[in-house]
Scaffold this active site. Structure first.
Site, PDB file in Angstrom:
ATOM      1  N   TRP A 180     -60.004 -57.011 -28.833  1.00 18.69           N
ATOM      2  CA  TRP A 180     -58.958 -56.750 -27.853  1.00 18.69           C
ATOM      3  C   TRP A 180     -57.830 -57.759 -28.053  1.00 18.69           C
ATOM      4  CZ3 TRP A 180     -57.120 -60.052 -24.000  1.00 18.69           C
ATOM      5  CH2 TRP A 180     -56.190 -59.480 -23.121  1.00 18.69           C
ATOM      6  N   ASP A 348     -46.864 -47.834 -14.132  1.00 26.33           N
ATOM      7  CA  ASP A 348     -48.223 -48.126 -14.580  1.00 26.33           C
ATOM      8  C   ASP A 348     -49.166 -48.294 -13.384  1.00 26.33           C
ATOM      9  OD1 ASP A 348     -50.470 -49.571 -16.189  1.00 26.33           O
ATOM     10  OD2 ASP A 348     -48.996 -49.114 -17.731  1.00 26.33           O
ATOM     11  N   ASP A 349     -50.241 -49.006 -13.578  1.00 28.31           N
ATOM     12  CA  ASP A 349     -51.320 -49.154 -12.602  1.00 28.31           C
ATOM     13  C   ASP A 349     -50.820 -49.730 -11.280  1.00 28.31           C
ATOM     14  OD1 ASP A 349     -53.855 -49.230 -11.522  1.00 28.31           O
ATOM     15  OD2 ASP A 349     -54.702 -50.523 -13.068  1.00 28.31           O
ATOM     16  N   ARG A 428     -64.959 -54.059 -15.674  1.00 27.82           N
ATOM     17  CA  ARG A 428     -63.710 -54.686 -15.253  1.00 27.82           C
ATOM     18  C   ARG A 428     -63.607 -54.783 -13.730  1.00 27.82           C
ATOM     19  NH1 ARG A 428     -57.746 -52.096 -16.272  1.00 27.82           N
ATOM     20  NH2 ARG A 428     -56.536 -54.014 -16.189  1.00 27.82           N
ATOM     21  N   LYS A 464     -49.569 -41.890 -19.319  1.00 34.38           N
ATOM     22  CA  LYS A 464     -50.311 -42.932 -20.027  1.00 34.38           C
ATOM     23  C   LYS A 464     -51.773 -42.816 -19.607  1.00 34.38           C
ATOM     24  CE  LYS A 464     -50.601 -47.965 -20.706  1.00 34.38           C
ATOM     25  NZ  LYS A 464     -49.992 -49.280 -20.370  1.00 34.38           N
ATOM     26  N   TRP A 465     -52.612 -42.326 -20.525  1.00 35.55           N
ATOM     27  CA  TRP A 465     -54.038 -42.096 -20.262  1.00 35.55           C
ATOM     28  C   TRP A 465     -54.803 -43.312 -20.773  1.00 35.55           C
ATOM     29  CZ3 TRP A 465     -56.654 -37.019 -19.349  1.00 35.55           C
ATOM     30  CH2 TRP A 465     -58.040 -37.090 -19.434  1.00 35.55           C
ATOM     31  N   ASP A 466     -55.398 -44.078 -19.873  1.00 30.73           N
ATOM     32  CA  ASP A 466     -56.051 -45.330 -20.251  1.00 30.73           C
ATOM     33  C   ASP A 466     -57.575 -45.188 -20.215  1.00 30.73           C
ATOM     34  OD1 ASP A 466     -56.142 -47.970 -21.066  1.00 30.73           O
ATOM     35  OD2 ASP A 466     -54.798 -48.672 -19.483  1.00 30.73           O
ATOM     36  N   CYS A 514     -54.262 -44.675 -24.555  1.00 34.76           N
ATOM     37  CA  CYS A 514     -54.407 -46.115 -24.376  1.00 34.76           C
ATOM     38  C   CYS A 514     -55.868 -46.417 -24.081  1.00 34.76           C
ATOM     39  CB  CYS A 514     -53.522 -46.608 -23.233  1.00 34.76           C
ATOM     40  SG  CYS A 514     -53.647 -48.379 -22.917  1.00 34.76           S
ATOM     41  N   ASP A 536     -52.734 -54.350 -26.339  1.00 32.78           N
ATOM     42  CA  ASP A 536     -52.312 -54.991 -25.095  1.00 32.78           C
ATOM     43  C   ASP A 536     -51.574 -56.294 -25.359  1.00 32.78           C
ATOM     44  OD1 ASP A 536     -53.201 -53.092 -23.337  1.00 32.78           O
ATOM     45  OD2 ASP A 536     -55.084 -54.095 -22.853  1.00 32.78           O
TER      46      ASP A 536
END
Length: 732
Positions: A180, A348-349, A428, A464-466, A514, A536
């Protein structure tokens, strides 16, 4: 017959069979060929793969005895070789002995598909081995279908997609390793005797630590411009294993397929299983041509949903605000990107959650409801503002995940992957789990996340598919007890089904792939996505390396590259000048990832210049042929690459990666130009308040630029240059 599709949703191809086939078959692309052959009642043999012009008789006369099973099976290979296929039959028999019974070809428009039908000599098992040879690009795909006609359940213990044999010699392997925020580190190593394995067992994402692609250099250490090279990419998004077995004989044996660890696949009677496709290419013009072939294939043959299309310049809110979203800040950022000359804003988030507000990564995944406390006007107000400012609107989602602190988990705890009776391992935020994509109800839920958003807000043009979690809990409440080992494979089959439904209904919405950065940069999912988030880590210096490595297999219009803020936390507070940050991001699909209102005047001017110039260069960068000129991994103090549209234009990027006194930097020799044409060099994205360098406006022949090269002025620390090369049409 129940058909199990594992990749790309390929339709069955039918053709009139060539009965009683016995002999040789040449499988050809424009510049490469593969020869397979068999005798009546025997297995299929692989005789040759390389440049066009060979035949088996010439190979035999030259002393070449490279004659091996195209699909080696357990029980039929000797002790020094490995099987590509091992099946436990319904009666417990572990041996498989295949013979060719049929051969067909079909023209599907872009390629010729060769199908060899093989039957086990004892068991009622059918295996179809496919080779798909493209007409306009030097790619051959291979894969298998395994059909269970036996009386009961069979188990696929190993089921590789393909097998390739290479002559021993000074053969090197290039592959991508990392982690990562440190993806795509180029690793070059010679093939040595013994077994070398590249694999990934993350479960959900397969490109962070090691990637499912490899290049073999047959003439010694890899070279960009010359030498024979073979490239291979496994088109699969789940766990995989690449194996190179080298014994005391004369060959290297390469195998690629789904990793069988915890994935011995159980098949019921009447089922057919399709393995992922393995894409192969051969070049006698260096490793660079292997990359360009993969790029052309991705853009023109449907491996990349965007195809030859160009991505928009965007602002993503993540590194500017993280979870600290509210309506005022979103409206301000929309206004900012419009004033800078951008074309798209992505929220985003942090925008969702009702009972549980999404203020960090510990809650709300699964509750895809607009947080009206943060966004009182809802998404409609943001979409309306974006339209008024002349920019498009996009949004972040993570459909495959759930938090234990969410309304969805309270309603459907069984939808999370879990081992019955065992404590859940949480990811997470200390609460994250992965949804069970083997379950059709979960697949419907994931589809409806997108469907509801795009139905209610048709103005959304970008998603944006994470995917921010690996599979830590091995178990499915949906799969029966006897098929738990199917979970890793069926997870990705379910994900692909969801993406196929989305693309069928919403073919024009841009979707970014993503996965905590570049965790899903693979050709298994790219047919359904337009681009991927490369890493990232947006630190420009490290991105020189990450993007360079990623370019070995993936084209520029698939690589999202964003200008970041400084000091940058991901690299210990490193500060990099804005021009260097812009120049690095311009070599991919350009975007920006910071808080615009915090920019200095110099940064604002440089970014505006960058955006304007990129719009002129975008077509060449995103769709041109890539030539890597100087690798940052060679530690020469500089990195250089260029994109070229033959006999038209080119764009050259040069970055200084080290700085010390009396530093000798290499002269940059270009590639991919017309040697008889004259090119005018124009510096782009010139540093704010500075004049172009001495090369600006100079004219050179393509031959001079490729054979002699240019001295690029790179004096200070973090120096960088971007040049457009315009071809003088009268000199072509």
């Amino acid at each position: 017959m129940k058909r199990i599709m594992t990749v790309m949703g390929a339709a069955l191809l039918t053709a009139m069979p060539l009965r009683a086939w016995n002999g040789d078959v040449t499988i050809s692309t424009p510049n490469t060929m593969m020869i397979v052959h068999a005798a009546d009642g025997e297995d299929l043999r692989l005789g040759y793969y390389g440049a066009r012009g060979a035949d088996l008789q010439q190979l035999h006369d030259a002393g070449d005895d490279m004659d091996f099973a195209a699909l080696p099976t357990f029980g039929q290979v000797d002790m020094i070789h490995l099987p590509a296929l091992q099946i436990q039959h319904a009666d417990g028999d572990l041996n498989t002995e295949l013979k060719v019974t049929d051969y067909t070809t079909v023209d599907d428009g872009s390629a010729i598909v060769h199908t060899f039908t093989l039957q086990d000599k004892l068991q009622p098992l059918t295996v179809r081995l496919f080779y798909k040879a493209y007409k306009k690009v030097d790619i051959i795909e291979t894969w298998t279908e395994i059909e269970n006609k036996e009386k009961g359940t069979i188990v696929l213990k190993r089921y590789d997609s393909g097998h390739l044999v290479m002559r021993q010699g000074d053969v090197w392997m290039t592959h991508l390793h990392g982690d990562w925020a440190d993806e795509a580190e180029v690793t070059e190593e010679p093939l040595t005797r013994g077994l070398q394995v590249i694999r990934n067992t993350d479960g959900a994402r397969n490109a962070h630590c090691d990637a499912p692609e490899v290049i073999f250099s047959l003439d010694g250490k890899p070279n960009e411009q010359w030498g024979r090279h073979i490239g291979a990419a496994l088109c699969w998004s789940g766990n995989y294993e690449l194996r190179i077995n080298t014994n005391n004989a004369k060959e290297h044996h390469f195998y690629a397929g789904i990793d069988p660890q915890s994935s011995e696949y159980v098949m019921d009677k009447g089922e057919t299983f399709e393995t992922p496709h393995l894409a192969l290419t051969y070049s006698n013009r260096g490793m660079g041509e292997v990359s360009r072939t993969f790029h052309r294939w991705a853009r023109t043959e449907g491996m990349l949903h965007r195809g030859m299309g160009e991505g928009e310049i965007l602002l993503n809110s993540w590194e500017g605000l993280y979870f600290d979203i509210n309506e005022e800040r979103m409206l301000q950022m929309i206004d900012d990107i419009a004033k800078l000359g951008g074309e798209l804003f992505v929220m985003d988030d942090g925008w969702f959650g009702d009972k549980y507000q999404r203020n960090d990564d510990s809650s709300s995944l699964g509750d895809w409801v607009v947080d009206r406390k943060k966004l009182p006007g809802g998404l409609s107000a943001l979409c309306r503002s974006a339209a008024e400012k002349g920019v498009h609107f996009g949004i972040w989602i993570e459909p495959e995940a759930i938090n234990t602190k969410s309304e969805l988990f309270e309603k459907h705890p069984e939808w999370a992957l879990q081992a019955k009776g065992r404590d859940m391992k949480l990811g997470r935020g200390g609460t994250q789990l992965v949804l069970d994509m083997t379950n059709p109800k979960v697949q419907d839920f994931a589809f409806k996340i997108v469907d509801n958003l795009l139905t209610q807000y048709p103005e959304i043009s970008y998603i944006k598919w994470d995917a921010n979690a690996s599979i830590q809990n091995f178990g499915s409440t949906y799969l029966p007890r006897g098929k738990q080992q199917n979970m890793y494979v069926d997870y990705h089959r379910g994900l692909i089904k969801v993406m196929q439904r989305i693309r069928q209904k919403y073919p024009d919405v841009v979707i970014q792939d993503c996965a905590s950065g570049g965790g899903r940069a693979n050709y298994g999912l790219l047919p359904y996505f337009d681009e991927f988030w490369t890493s990232d880590n947006t630190d420009a210096l490290q991105r020189v390396y990450i993007q360079y490595g990623t370019s070995l297999f993936f084209p520029a219009n698939a690589m999202a590259a964003h200008i970041n803020h400084c000091p940058y936390w991901n690299t210990g507070g490193r500060v990099i000048p804005i021009k260097f940050r812009c120049d690095v991001a311009m070599s991919g699909r350009l975007g920006i990832e910071l808080q615009p209102k915090d920019m200095t005047d110099e940064e604002r001017l440089q970014v505006t210049t960058c955006f304007n110039d990129y719009k002129e260069l975008r077509h060449t960068v995103q769709t041109g042929d890539l030539y890597r000129l100087v690798s940052p991994f060679d530690r020469k103090g500089v990195a250089a690459l260029m994109y070229s549209i033959p006999a038209s234009t080119a764009v050259l990027f040069v970055y200084k990666t080290d700085n010390y006194y009396s530093q000798p930097l290499p002269r940059i020799r270009l590639a991919g130009l017309n040697p008889d044409a004259t090119y005018t060099i124009k510096e782009k994205n010139v540093r704010a308040w500075k004049e172009p360098c001495s090369l600006h406006g100079k004219k050179f022949t393509g031959r001079f630029l490729m054979e002699v090269g240019i001295e690029v002025p790179l004096w200070e620390d973090y120096a960088s240059r971007v040049f457009a090369l315009d071809c003088d049409n009268s000199k072509r």
